[in-house]
Design an enzyme around this catalytic site. Structure first.
Site, PDB file in Angstrom:
ATOM      1  N   TRP B 359       0.826  -1.212   0.000  1.00 29.86           N
ATOM      2  CA  TRP B 359       0.000   0.000   0.000  1.00 29.86           C
ATOM      3  C   TRP B 359       0.859   1.261   0.000  1.00 29.86           C
ATOM      4  CZ3 TRP B 359      -1.243   3.306   4.507  1.00 29.86           C
ATOM      5  CH2 TRP B 359      -0.485   3.001   5.656  1.00 29.86           C
ATOM      6  N   GLU B 490       1.818  -1.735  12.887  1.00 32.18           N
ATOM      7  CA  GLU B 490       1.866  -3.206  12.938  1.00 32.18           C
ATOM      8  C   GLU B 490       2.334  -3.734  14.297  1.00 32.18           C
ATOM      9  OE1 GLU B 490       4.280  -3.696   9.475  1.00 32.18           O
ATOM     10  OE2 GLU B 490       2.565  -4.261   8.224  1.00 32.18           O
TER      11      GLU B 490
END
Lengths: 768, 768
Positions: B359, B490
């Site tokens: 992304w 993350e």
């Protein structure tokens, strides 16, 4: 589910008719074991169809390198793999040069297997027409001796039905085997020496890396119509393989039998240089006894086991078969003779799960072994963890803990963690609680406090230190929280404040504080030794106490239940019963994220806590929690139905308790989760035992006394079980009307039945 | 950090002195690429020290089998691995039979590398004493032609300083290479043909499984003191390898030069049967031009790139070097010529991360390419995703979604998901939002609506369908929630209601609804086609609207901030600055569970949403969120500092903005995260560009106009950048006093500067 291919029978597992689709499942179901080794029910002769070959030696494993896409700090260097061991059962069979192979026969007119649990042997008989037109009848009996536990025996009888023929038997040994789960095509065995001497052969091989040395051995001879032949075999040696070829011309109707003894000697038990010598001694003993006398001894060894551990059920053959299968498999897996061993979740029946020891042992297996064996067996299981304490402290250090905090491994062979999924390895920390609970449970049942004083207290201190460090303070909640865990329900990962984990953490701290006081008072020398060794201070115990006192538990006012974890109510609470059947089992049909965001529960989680600590909660509370959680529980862990059966019985929901009982006791026989081909679920079999004794029988221990609240499913006429409680053997028989207690020996024993005190002597009967 | 070994310089990356510890880092930093191929700065001659060999061909990958301990349903079958390609740069060098190897030299008296970014070449010069006592001076220039993009050139000059000697050069090709990350020792290349013809050689090889055919080629000749020699080489062929040995006696002080051209032709671009033929044509062209003229063309190709994309900074050499390094590497990686390609996070500089597209492209890279290249380049990047729509729908189906819902892959080469960690692959679903945001951003900047009408609307519908299905209703909250996700940070996995994810989900639905109306009104034929194809109904869009309207966002009343996810405040909120230095970077020091339960943020998460949707929030809100989250942000993702730099600038915190700018622009040069040896962080380099243009320059687009709020760090005298806005080139120069705009061409252009409208023509200056 595969409900109909095992024939119901009280004492045997029976398969009638041959279906290649069932071969791998039957290989699991008809598995043999004797505590020291075990094997799947693979055919002796060659089979070219789908099969899952497996032969296992207790304690022999391979440290497979951890290989993951993205390494996480703290992962163990290896994953202990249960190793498929050299094959000693193999017998190639040729009829006029044509191999006997059930996959290539023209016709299979008869096929039957039987695992005789009462006597501990496995028989397979079949009749076939070979591609060359010859009709054969075959009858094979195999067992792994409980008596000579390095030896197994095979009696392979073959009758030519329609012609005379030349039969060739090639009994062989093969160390060129692999694991089925060997993704990387690794070889785990290194063959160093192959020798044959007359009717005997030996392969010496050792495992890579762990360097377990083994000698796999065999000796064979033939009988024609019951008369021993003295045909000399010719040797056929290949790489990693040795066969001895026996040839014999037979007439139509003749029965030619090959008798084969085989097995392993292992460097875990003997000096590596003596393995062949010990193997020869084994063969000597076995052949001198002969297969029939060895089988007699097998029957009496099993009779002794059943004498102590049998559960009878009248009026329900499937239920009877189920419980005996569970008790039988537990005894095939672990007999408590060797304190270095433990109870692997698949026993000797498959490769899955690697490693030998899970929290299953402490949470599920201890009660079975405490009640059906000498109490030293359960103590050995506790000592196993004491012996691993240093490793558990090292494991916690790797994850950033200090000051002697211990985190027991999720999976282990030798105390080292050998599982490598972060959500389990790093987060399923509730396992630490089971270690403490097992001590509590052991002491409650046996009254033997010496384990805690001598060893257990050290373990408790290390565990309490872990929980203290692992909890953290939440300012908004003004409580201690435990963030980022996986509870017993592995269908939730990285959740906050799993109720079970928080509860057992709090309990562990409080229990440790109590035991510190108790050891101080009752065993001052032990206390001083332990305090000296652990350098425990009053400041530290005060800190623990503070954390335990202010532990947070997620609770729903609306539902009046503890929440499995923070945020559970945000899920779409659709009962599992409303899921389309095609979506079940969800672990085979859904992607992991979908499972995680669903409310579905793999196994008892909040209810596991209610099981362990039932005295802490009212019957009403249990009922509310059962009603709230059970509808979301998919029971895709083998450890789930037993706990639910016990609790349903406690709530007097006998129909539900019975269903759960069938599910736990026949989980593998009826293959509820479509996976019996991978092996059996051994540890949950101890849960099946509990679901009768604690569930239907309502047996508990309190104040050093047994108590019973017997119930009986309406499908049953009666049932009975036996327990060894503090060296007294008590048999309990429950009928639809009453419960009888038979106390062995001349002593008296005080118990409670449905809340009333009863003093037993000999046989007593109480109306229900 | 390794701050001091790269010499500050405005246009070059320079290393002075030889330190074996820096070899792998320098191999990354001095990497070359030309969009079609690239390579780490490995030495041409043999090197027996620690090195990370890498040469990569755009679009050539290997589908490595997904192998995990515990398979989760939905995992892709493979993980696309960036493939180390055959080596064409190799030149073995022997002096009187002794190999030249910097690891075995007696002495290295001089060593210097330079990557000349202005002109696009890499030079290495050194002086050594060999074990045999011979003193050498070596000077090597290498570049990958931007002009002939299948060709690279090497000029390897060697002078014997203290003796006459026999020199042997063996330029070679080698297809027997492996990946460094090849855990399983797999071979990825299959060599099919090795040919040499005079001064040329060719190796044909194809990748396993993906079957990309390649011809790796070379041609060489020698010059003595600048005069071409016509020495014929002798061939040395090995398995997977061909070398051509040139031998020459030289006198003390003579300079012997080997000129080598090499490169690849690939079946992605030519018929497999023509690869050798095209390779020969390439060699023909290159040798006819000669290395000097090819280098001239290289310089002018790079001059053109810099003309459009250079950013100047006066008064701060390190900052200048940093931004040029970023712009240079982006252009080495992706030039927008081939719409099948995309921007790999490591470009051609390493193997890590596999796959080519994250992304990052949509979230970080599009603005850079929109502003510094023709707008077709950005449109190609959007079309890349349109071309993958079917695969994204299949990907969502695998995870249980239906009705044309799409989930774009986390990592891909060809549209298929090829990442296999559940917490990322299945849960980092916010990536879907970036696809929609990139369309919004592209239209906002270029004014080109045709992409949305022709292609984008279909993508938007599929994404809206995904979000609608992925949200679920929470009864206690009476809102729609998104459970079990991983946000851009993350360092949190499987969280509920990640604010960024929920926000972009809501925005995607609303944006899709708006575009449906807009396409219906302005492009009715496209509308009918898309509705026909997607079978979208009003019932469906009403359902979407309902979900968007009732989307839940976690919020703290106490702190007046949106919470990154449910439960964030339960963490121990210790600022990252209070962590001991020895604990940083935490991803190298802490176990994963410890990271997960900590409050530490890998990269902008809530703040990423504030960056994308800044118009939705007030400056005060931004400030509160920045103050709340930045202290917990450890910036261990390369994508973090740039967003923080932009927002710090917006908040007028110039000192902080400058620190973040240095960190983003010199992330690799100064090795902030101790990992530059693994390769460069390419995609975040586009973020560096944004931190100047959008951060300091304050450039925005609104109402089809550019606006600027220029700021300047106090360390700088001035800076300038150029953008192509709707085919008009505008140069912006900011000094401490004013900002000048130079508009190319004769047009007028209306912009806003610090809120005031300015009509530009030619040069305009505005006081600050």
């Amino acid at each position: 589910m595969n409900q109909d291919y095992i024939t119901p029978d009280k004492w045997s597992i029976i398969e009638e008719g041959f279906d290649p689709e069932n071969v791998e499942s039957s290989e699991s179901l008809f598995s043999l074991g004797n505590g020291a080794m075990g094997q799947r029910a693979n055919f002796e002769e060659d089979y070219s169809g789908r099969t899952f070959q497996g032969s296992y030696i207790a304690g022999v494993y391979y440290p497979d390198k951890t290989r993951v896409g993205w390494w996480k700090n703290g992962y163990p260097e290896y994953f202990a793999k249960v190793l498929n061991a050299p094959n000693w059962i193999g017998i190639q069979v040729f009829i006029n040069g044509t191999p006997l192979d059930l996959n290539t026969c023209k016709k299979i007119s008869h096929f039957r297997r039987e695992l005789n649990m009462k006597e501990g042997w496995y028989n397979r008989e079949f009749a076939v027409i070979l591609p060359n037109g010859i009709e054969l009848a075959v009858n094979v009996t195999r067992f792994l001796s409980m008596d000579l536990d390095e030896v197994g025996a095979i009696k392979y009888k073959l009758t030519c039905l329609n012609a005379s023929a030349e039969i060739k038997f090639v009994p062989y040994l093969d160390s060129g085997i692999k694991n089925q789960d060997s993704n990387w095509d690794d070889k785990f065995w290194n063959t160093t020496k192959i020798v044959s001497e007359g009717h005997r052969a030996f392969i010496e091989a050792h495992t890579m890396k762990t360097n377990f040395a083994t000698c796999t051995f065999m000796e064979s001879y033939m009988e024609l119509n019951g008369n021993k032949l003295d045909a000399k075999p010719s040797e056929i040696t290949g790489q990693d393989r040795v066969g001895l070829a026996y040839q014999q011309q037979v007439q139509k109707g003749d029965t030619l039998t090959l008798i084969k003894f085989g097995g392993y000697t292992v460097s875990r038990n003997h000096p590596p240089s003596k393995l062949v010598q010990v193997a020869k001694r084994n063969l000597q003993e076995a052949t001198e006894l002969g297969v029939e006398r060895l089988l007699e001894r097998q029957k009496s060894a099993w009779a002794k086991i059943w004498e102590r551990s049998d559960i009878t059920i009248e009026g329900d053959v499937k239920a009877q078969q189920g419980i005996r299968f569970n008790i039988y498999q537990l005894n095939q897996t672990y007999l408590g003779k060797d304190s270095r061993l433990n109870i692997g979740p698949k026993g000797f029946t498959g490769e899955k799960y690697g490693g030998s020891t899970y929290w299953d042992t402490e949470a599920y297996c201890i009660p079975f072994y405490m009640s059906t064996k000498n109490q030293q067996v359960a103590r050995n299981l506790l000592e196993y963890r004491y012996n691993h304490l240093e490793k558990a402290i090292e494991n916690a250090q790797k994850l950033g803990f200090s000051n002697g905090a211990a985190l027991y491994p999720m999976v282990t062979m030798n105390g080292e963690e050998c599982h490598n999924e972060w959500e389990i390895t790093f987060q399923e920390i509730h396992r630490n609680g089971a270690m403490a609970f097992a001590m509590f449970n052991y002491y409650r049942y046996t009254g033997d406090y010496t384990y805690i004083a001598e060893m257990g207290l050290e373990v408790l201190i290390a565990i309490a230190r872990f929980w203290y460090q692992r909890a953290s303070f939440s300012t908004p909640k003004n409580k201690y929280v435990i963030l980022g865990v996986t509870g017993p329900n592995e269908y939730e990962n990285n959740v906050n404040n799993n109720w079970y984990t928080n509860y057992i953490a709090q309990w562990c701290i409080n229990y440790t504080l109590e035991q510190l006081q108790k050891v101080k008072d009752g065993h001052p020398e032990d206390y001083d030794r332990v305090i000296g060794k652990t350098k425990l201070t009053a400041v530290e115990t005060d800190q623990w106490e503070e954390v335990a006192k202010k532990m947070y538990f997620p609770y729903s006012e609306e539902h009046s239940v503890f929440l499995q974890q923070d945020g559970f109510l945000d899920k779409e609470l659709v009962p599992a019963a409303d899921l389309p059947k095609t979506h079940r089992p969800i672990n085979q049909k859904w992607s992991w994220d979908r499972i995680l965001r669903s409310p579905y529960i793999k196994q008892a989680d909040t209810l596991q806590g209610f099981y362990f600590f039932e005295d802490h909660f009212t019957q009403k509370e249990l009922e509310r929690h059962f009603d709230f959680y059970e509808p979301f529980t998919v029971h895709e862990s083998s450890l789930s139905p037993c706990v639910h059966s016990i609790q349903a019985a406690k709530l007097d929901r006998m129909e539900q308790a019975y269903d759960f009982y069938l599910r736990t006791s026949r989980l593998d026989l009826d293959d509820y989760n479509n996976e019996v081909n991978e092996g059996l679920h051994i540890t949950s079999m101890a849960g099946t035992w509990m679901s009768i004794v604690e569930g239907f029988g309502g047996m508990r221990v309190s104040d050093d006394k047994l108590s019973f609240t017997p119930r009986i499913p309406e499908q049953w006429d009666s049932y009975s079980f036996k327990v060894d409680f503090r060296n007294r053997i008590l048999k309990v028989t429950v009928t639809r009307e009453d419960v009888s207690f038979d106390l062995e020996g001349a002593d008296e024993m005080s118990i409670r039945v449905q809340g009333n005190r009863v003093v037993l002597k000999g046989r007593n009967t109480v109306k229900l």
